[in-house]
Design an enzyme around this catalytic site. Structure first.
Site, PDB file in Angstrom:
ATOM      1  N   GLY A 155      -8.700   8.136   7.468  1.00  9.31           N
ATOM      2  CA  GLY A 155      -8.065   7.564   8.067  1.00  9.31           C
ATOM      3  C   GLY A 155      -6.352   7.499   6.983  1.00  9.31           C
ATOM      4  N   LYS A 199      13.911  13.039   5.445  1.00 12.32           N
ATOM      5  CA  LYS A 199      12.648  12.143   4.072  1.00 12.32           C
ATOM      6  C   LYS A 199      11.742  11.774   6.046  1.00 12.32           C
ATOM      7  CE  LYS A 199      10.364   8.933   2.013  1.00 12.32           C
ATOM      8  NZ  LYS A 199       9.928   9.182   0.808  1.00 12.32           N
ATOM      9  N   THR A 256      11.135  -1.897   2.522  1.00 16.64           N
ATOM     10  CA  THR A 256      11.895  -1.660   3.914  1.00 16.64           C
ATOM     11  C   THR A 256      10.423  -1.930   5.456  1.00 16.64           C
ATOM     12  OG1 THR A 256      11.642   0.351   3.922  1.00 16.64           O
ATOM     13  CG2 THR A 256      13.699  -0.427   3.727  1.00 16.64           C
ATOM     14  N   GLN A 265       2.658   5.725   8.178  1.00 12.91           N
ATOM     15  CA  GLN A 265       2.586   5.351   9.371  1.00 12.91           C
ATOM     16  C   GLN A 265       3.793   4.214   9.609  1.00 12.91           C
ATOM     17  OE1 GLN A 265      -0.524   3.589  11.261  1.00 12.91           O
ATOM     18  NE2 GLN A 265       0.707   0.859  11.988  1.00 12.91           N
ATOM     19  N   SER A 304     -10.439  12.405   6.196  1.00 13.12           N
ATOM     20  CA  SER A 304     -10.484  11.332   6.261  1.00 13.12           C
ATOM     21  C   SER A 304     -10.778  10.539   6.960  1.00 13.12           C
ATOM     22  CB  SER A 304      -9.334  10.643   5.463  1.00 13.12           C
ATOM     23  OG  SER A 304      -8.492  10.825   5.759  1.00 13.12           O
ATOM     24  N   GLY A 349      15.257  -3.577  -7.252  1.00 21.22           N
ATOM     25  CA  GLY A 349      14.067  -3.866  -6.630  1.00 21.22           C
ATOM     26  C   GLY A 349      13.160  -2.742  -7.563  1.00 21.22           C
ATOM     27  N   CYS A 382       3.980   4.404   3.403  1.00 16.40           N
ATOM     28  CA  CYS A 382       5.354   5.265   3.662  1.00 16.40           C
ATOM     29  C   CYS A 382       4.691   5.588   5.494  1.00 16.40           C
ATOM     30  CB  CYS A 382       5.540   6.498   3.164  1.00 16.40           C
ATOM     31  SG  CYS A 382       6.640   5.715   1.424  1.00 16.40           S
ATOM     32  N   ALA A 436       9.624  14.336   6.832  1.00 16.59           N
ATOM     33  CA  ALA A 436       9.054  14.798   5.824  1.00 16.59           C
ATOM     34  C   ALA A 436       7.337  14.119   5.631  1.00 16.59           C
ATOM     35  CB  ALA A 436       9.269  14.735   3.929  1.00 16.59           C
ATOM     36  N   GLU A 491      13.127   8.961  -2.269  1.00 12.29           N
ATOM     37  CA  GLU A 491      12.009   9.486  -2.850  1.00 12.29           C
ATOM     38  C   GLU A 491      10.665   9.381  -2.075  1.00 12.29           C
ATOM     39  OE1 GLU A 491      12.582   9.194  -6.667  1.00 12.29           O
ATOM     40  OE2 GLU A 491      10.478  10.392  -5.967  1.00 12.29           O
ATOM     41  N   GLU A 517       1.886   8.317  -4.168  1.00 15.28           N
ATOM     42  CA  GLU A 517       1.350   7.110  -5.787  1.00 15.28           C
ATOM     43  C   GLU A 517       0.088   7.497  -6.089  1.00 15.28           C
ATOM     44  OE1 GLU A 517       0.742   3.279  -4.113  1.00 15.28           O
ATOM     45  OE2 GLU A 517       2.519   3.343  -3.085  1.00 15.28           O
ATOM     46  N   ARG A 559     -14.855   9.727   3.531  1.00 14.33           N
ATOM     47  CA  ARG A 559     -13.651  10.584   2.278  1.00 14.33           C
ATOM     48  C   ARG A 559     -14.294  12.165   1.832  1.00 14.33           C
ATOM     49  NH1 ARG A 559      -8.391   9.399   1.270  1.00 14.33           N
ATOM     50  NH2 ARG A 559      -8.945   7.060   1.710  1.00 14.33           N
TER      51      ARG A 559
HETATM   52  C1  UDX Z   1       3.724   9.867   0.353  1.00 12.80           C
HETATM   53  C2  UDX Z   1       4.052  11.037   0.699  1.00 12.80           C
HETATM   54  O1  UDX Z   1       3.499  12.525  -0.247  1.00 12.80           O
HETATM   55  C3  UDX Z   1       5.064  11.359  -0.442  1.00 12.80           C
HETATM   56  O2  UDX Z   1       5.914  12.179  -0.319  1.00 12.80           O
HETATM   57  C4  UDX Z   1       6.312   9.687   0.454  1.00 12.80           C
HETATM   58  O3  UDX Z   1       7.322   9.234  -0.634  1.00 12.80           O
HETATM   59  C5  UDX Z   1       5.611   8.713   0.240  1.00 12.80           C
HETATM   60  O4  UDX Z   1       4.476   9.093   1.569  1.00 12.80           O
HETATM   61  P1  UDX Z   1       1.852   8.295  -1.207  1.00 12.80           P
HETATM   62  O5  UDX Z   1       1.949   7.480   0.531  1.00 12.80           O
HETATM   63  O6  UDX Z   1       1.575   7.648  -2.156  1.00 12.80           O
HETATM   64  O7  UDX Z   1       2.780   9.081  -0.134  1.00 12.80           O
HETATM   65  O8  UDX Z   1       0.292   9.386  -0.953  1.00 12.80           O
HETATM   66  P2  UDX Z   1      -0.843  10.578   0.173  1.00 12.80           P
HETATM   67  O9  UDX Z   1      -0.143  11.332  -0.810  1.00 12.80           O
HETATM   68  O10 UDX Z   1       0.827  11.238   0.663  1.00 12.80           O
HETATM   69  O11 UDX Z   1      -1.658  10.103   1.103  1.00 12.80           O
HETATM   70  C6  UDX Z   1      -1.138   9.263   1.851  1.00 12.80           C
HETATM   71  C7  UDX Z   1      -2.345   9.101   2.766  1.00 12.80           C
HETATM   72  O12 UDX Z   1      -2.748  10.073   3.418  1.00 12.80           O
HETATM   73  C8  UDX Z   1      -3.369   8.939   2.137  1.00 12.80           C
HETATM   74  O13 UDX Z   1      -4.215   7.045   2.531  1.00 12.80           O
HETATM   75  C9  UDX Z   1      -4.336  10.070   1.544  1.00 12.80           C
HETATM   76  O14 UDX Z   1      -5.488   9.167   0.916  1.00 12.80           O
HETATM   77  C10 UDX Z   1      -4.186  10.114   2.981  1.00 12.80           C
HETATM   78  N1  UDX Z   1      -4.763  11.938   3.010  1.00 12.80           N
HETATM   79  C11 UDX Z   1      -3.662  13.040   2.502  1.00 12.80           C
HETATM   80  C12 UDX Z   1      -5.189  12.129   3.516  1.00 12.80           C
HETATM   81  O15 UDX Z   1      -6.618  11.479   4.040  1.00 12.80           O
HETATM   82  N2  UDX Z   1      -5.930  14.121   3.615  1.00 12.80           N
HETATM   83  C13 UDX Z   1      -4.690  14.683   2.890  1.00 12.80           C
HETATM   84  O16 UDX Z   1      -5.294  15.418   2.780  1.00 12.80           O
HETATM   85  C14 UDX Z   1      -4.010  13.918   2.617  1.00 12.80           C
HETATM   86  P1  ADP Z   2       9.004   0.390  -2.618  1.00 16.41           P
HETATM   87  O1  ADP Z   2       6.836   0.914  -2.028  1.00 16.41           O
HETATM   88  O2  ADP Z   2       9.398   0.613  -1.392  1.00 16.41           O
HETATM   89  O3  ADP Z   2       9.227   0.286  -3.689  1.00 16.41           O
HETATM   90  P2  ADP Z   2       7.967  -2.702  -3.204  1.00 16.41           P
HETATM   91  O4  ADP Z   2       7.471  -3.892  -1.367  1.00 16.41           O
HETATM   92  O5  ADP Z   2       6.941  -2.654  -4.179  1.00 16.41           O
HETATM   93  O6  ADP Z   2       8.213  -1.439  -2.308  1.00 16.41           O
HETATM   94  O7  ADP Z   2       9.032  -2.896  -3.915  1.00 16.41           O
HETATM   95  C1  ADP Z   2      10.342  -3.647  -3.471  1.00 16.41           C
HETATM   96  C2  ADP Z   2      11.220  -4.787  -4.665  1.00 16.41           C
HETATM   97  O8  ADP Z   2      12.374  -5.025  -4.111  1.00 16.41           O
HETATM   98  C3  ADP Z   2      10.423  -6.349  -4.623  1.00 16.41           C
HETATM   99  O9  ADP Z   2       9.822  -6.685  -5.584  1.00 16.41           O
HETATM  100  C4  ADP Z   2      10.907  -6.987  -3.797  1.00 16.41           C
HETATM  101  O10 ADP Z   2      10.813  -8.177  -4.419  1.00 16.41           O
HETATM  102  C5  ADP Z   2      12.421  -6.402  -4.498  1.00 16.41           C
HETATM  103  N1  ADP Z   2      13.762  -7.189  -3.296  1.00 16.41           N
HETATM  104  C6  ADP Z   2      13.478  -7.550  -2.150  1.00 16.41           C
HETATM  105  N2  ADP Z   2      15.082  -7.573  -1.998  1.00 16.41           N
HETATM  106  C7  ADP Z   2      15.540  -7.790  -2.816  1.00 16.41           C
HETATM  107  C8  ADP Z   2      16.520  -8.424  -3.159  1.00 16.41           C
HETATM  108  N3  ADP Z   2      17.833  -9.049  -2.044  1.00 16.41           N
HETATM  109  N4  ADP Z   2      17.030  -8.331  -4.794  1.00 16.41           N
HETATM  110  C9  ADP Z   2      16.648  -8.187  -5.527  1.00 16.41           C
HETATM  111  N5  ADP Z   2      14.945  -8.063  -4.743  1.00 16.41           N
HETATM  112  C10 ADP Z   2      14.452  -7.798  -4.017  1.00 16.41           C
END
Ligand code: UDX
Ligand code: ADP
Length: 465
Positions: A274, A223, A94, A281, A272, A11, A279, A226, A163, A167, A445
């Site tokens: 929303g 996970k 997933t 939702q 915000s 992946g 992750c 959190a 993890e 982002e 925002r």
């Molecule tokens: C999140 C978790 O932070 C991270 O630890 C986990 O591994 C994956 O999910 P991510 O989805 O990348 O990370 O972004 P995050 O910075 O957490 O923001 C999620 C959403 O909440 C965004 O749309 C962001 O704009 C919003 N947000 C965040 C708010 O609206 N207000 C805040 O105070 C913080």
């Molecule tokens: P995440 O945010 O969890 O990293 P992504 O959708 O960005 O999710 O990445 C997942 C990656 O896993 C995709 O690039 C997809 O092509 C790859 N993938 C899914 N199933 C398989 C598989 N069976 N073998 C190899 N790669 C796979």
């Protein structure tokens, strides 16, 4: 357990790509091969110009440049990489199930299962299999069952190593994580050895006191917990934002006052339009599904409310635009500034912009989008995925343009939906001049300075005030 020399990651997405780049950079003695079935994605990771790698994260391209070809490789040869590696990370997607039992709630584990079956088929030597994707609790057991029952008699150790990177700050989060969590079968000798092998990998750059080891179930559930807690904070402050708008309070002032209580803390209290992202939702729906499947209805309802409030926040923001524009946006041009689910990423999964736009399109608005990092192709794909209208209709009603100025020209209203820094630097006076009057500006925002914006002449609405 001998020292790890070869790592394979299945992946090459938002999680696998950056995580493996950092491991390769920090562990020059380990060969790291990231594999994916998506040929286009792998080709992009291998692009000669590192600026073209498929994931935009500040600082990532430099790291890829340093390690790629040295001990970091991207390939579509999945079997070969599995065969060679002593440790295999599973970082496939997933998504929430879109069919059958658990539809709309449970995580779809089909990609994980396919990986497990492939590993079982290929492996000729002992392997440590590490779950990296966010998974429902007890997935490790399913993995173990598949591996042990279809494998060639080799020993598999399953670890959970969720993890926590966010982002936009992935590189920073990976380089100095608050903690690294490793769950394993710590009651057995082999399990302990596997955990230690992964601890050794991280110890190349993370201090030992930041590496936690637990049993597998605690790790998996931590996970989900959190992410549920983080999302809950956003929904909590967003719930207050609506009350602030009714009472004359300012949600930013409330957030500051509340956040100065050290027991509460100041982070993650930014109101915000929303939360989005791949992750929050998904993980909460997962938690709700798991709780329900154990008959824990009160627990399920408690967490589901976080999602209900988030949906409400997106909807009420869009409804307010319609109401303010004299109860109709039919045939009106609305500029959407920002499509990504937050700034500094090109990821749009579950972005509020998708749902706000869909609502406005149902009200027959014309939408013009500008986002500094999101392509028109992605914007259409996001709207098409909802299935609300035909692909042709989406292309007719929605345009993506290359600048904020262009998006806002002749618009009836502007909605700021992602907090990109550059939106603060825009020439708002010129934008105002080129809009239809009254010029409405909706800040989802709390990014813009109300006084300055109102002085120009905009009719301004900001969430939570
Ligand atoms: C999140 C978790 O932070 C991270 O630890 C986990 O591994 C994956 O999910 P991510 O989805 O990348 O990370 O972004 P995050 O910075 O957490 O923001 C999620 C959403 O909440 C965004 O749309 C962001 O704009 C919003 N947000 C965040 C708010 O609206 N207000 C805040 O105070 C913080
Ligand atoms: P995440 O945010 O969890 O990293 P992504 O959708 O960005 O999710 O990445 C997942 C990656 O896993 C995709 O690039 C997809 O092509 C790859 N993938 C899914 N199933 C398989 C598989 N069976 N073998 C190899 N790669 C796979």
């Amino acid at each position: 357990m001998k020292q790890i020399k070869n790592i394979c990651c299945i992946g090459a997405g938002y999680v696998g790509g950056p995580t493996m780049a950092i491991i390769a950079q920090k562990c020059p003695h380990i060969n790291v091969t990231v594999v994916d079935i998506n040929e286009k994605r792998i080709a992009a990771w291998n692009d000669e110009d590192v600026e073209n790698i498929p994931i935009y994260e500040p600082g990532l391209s430099d790291i890829v440049k340093e390690a790629r070809g040295r001990n970091l490789f991207f390939s579509t040869e999945v079997d070969e990489a599995i065969d060679k590696a002593e440790m295999i990370f599973i970082s496939v997607n997933t998504p929430t199930k879109t069919y059958g039992m658990g539809k709309g709630m449970a995580a779809d584990l089909k990609y994980i299962e396919l990986c497990a079956r492939q590993i079982a088929k290929v492996a000729k030597t002992d392997k440590i299999v590490v779950e990296k994707s966010t998974l429902p609790v007890r997935t490790a057991q399913a993995l173990k069952d598949i591996l042990e029952n279809t494998g060639n008699g080799v020993n598999f150790q399953i670890l959970s190593n969720p993890e926590f990177l966010a982002e936009g700050t992935a590189v920073e989060d990976l380089l100095s994580p608050d903690r690294v969590l490793i769950g394993g079968d710590i009651d057995t000798q082999k399990g302990k050895e596997a955990v230690n092998a992964l601890v050794d990998v991280y110890s190349n750059w993370v201090s030992r006191d930041h590496i936690l080891t637990t049993n597998v179930w605690s790790s998996e559930l931590s996970k989900l917990t959190a992410n549920a807690f983080l999302a809950q904070r956003v929904s909590s402050i967003n719930a207050m934002s609506e009350l602030c708008e009714k009472t004359g309070a300012d949600v930013n002032e409330v957030a500051k006052a509340v956040g100065m209580d050290t027991r509460i803390g100041s982070k993650f209290l930014q109101s915000s339009v929303g939360f989005g992202g791949s992750c929050f939702q998904k993980d909460i729906l997962n938690l709700v599904y798991i709780a329900k499947s154990f008959g824990l209805n009160e627990v399920a309802d408690y967490w589901e409310q976080v999602i209900i409030l988030n949906d409400h926040q997106k909807k009420r923001f869009a409804a307010n635009i319609v109401k303010t524009l004299y109860n109709t946006v039919s045939g009106k041009k609305i500029a959407i500034l920002g499509w990504a689910f937050k700034k500094d990423t090109n990821d749009t999964r579950e972005s509020a912009a998708i749902y706000v736009s869909d609502y406005l399109l149902n009200e027959q608005a014309e939408i013009v989008v500008y986002d500094p990092k999101v392509t028109a192709e992605q914007i259409y794909a996001d709207l098409d995925y909802l299935g609300t209208r035909t692909e042709a209709e989406n292309r007719f009603l929605v345009k993506a343009v290359d600048s904020a100025e262009e998006a806002c020209r002749d618009a009836h209203a502007i909605a700021v939906l992602t907090e990109w820094d550059e939106f603060n630097e825009l020439n708002w006076e010129e934008i105002y001049r080129n809009m239809l009057k009254p010029a409405f500006l909706f800040d989802g925002r709390r990014l813009l300075n109300r006084k300055a914006i109102e002085r120009i002449g905009f009719d301004f609405y900001a969430i939570g005030k």
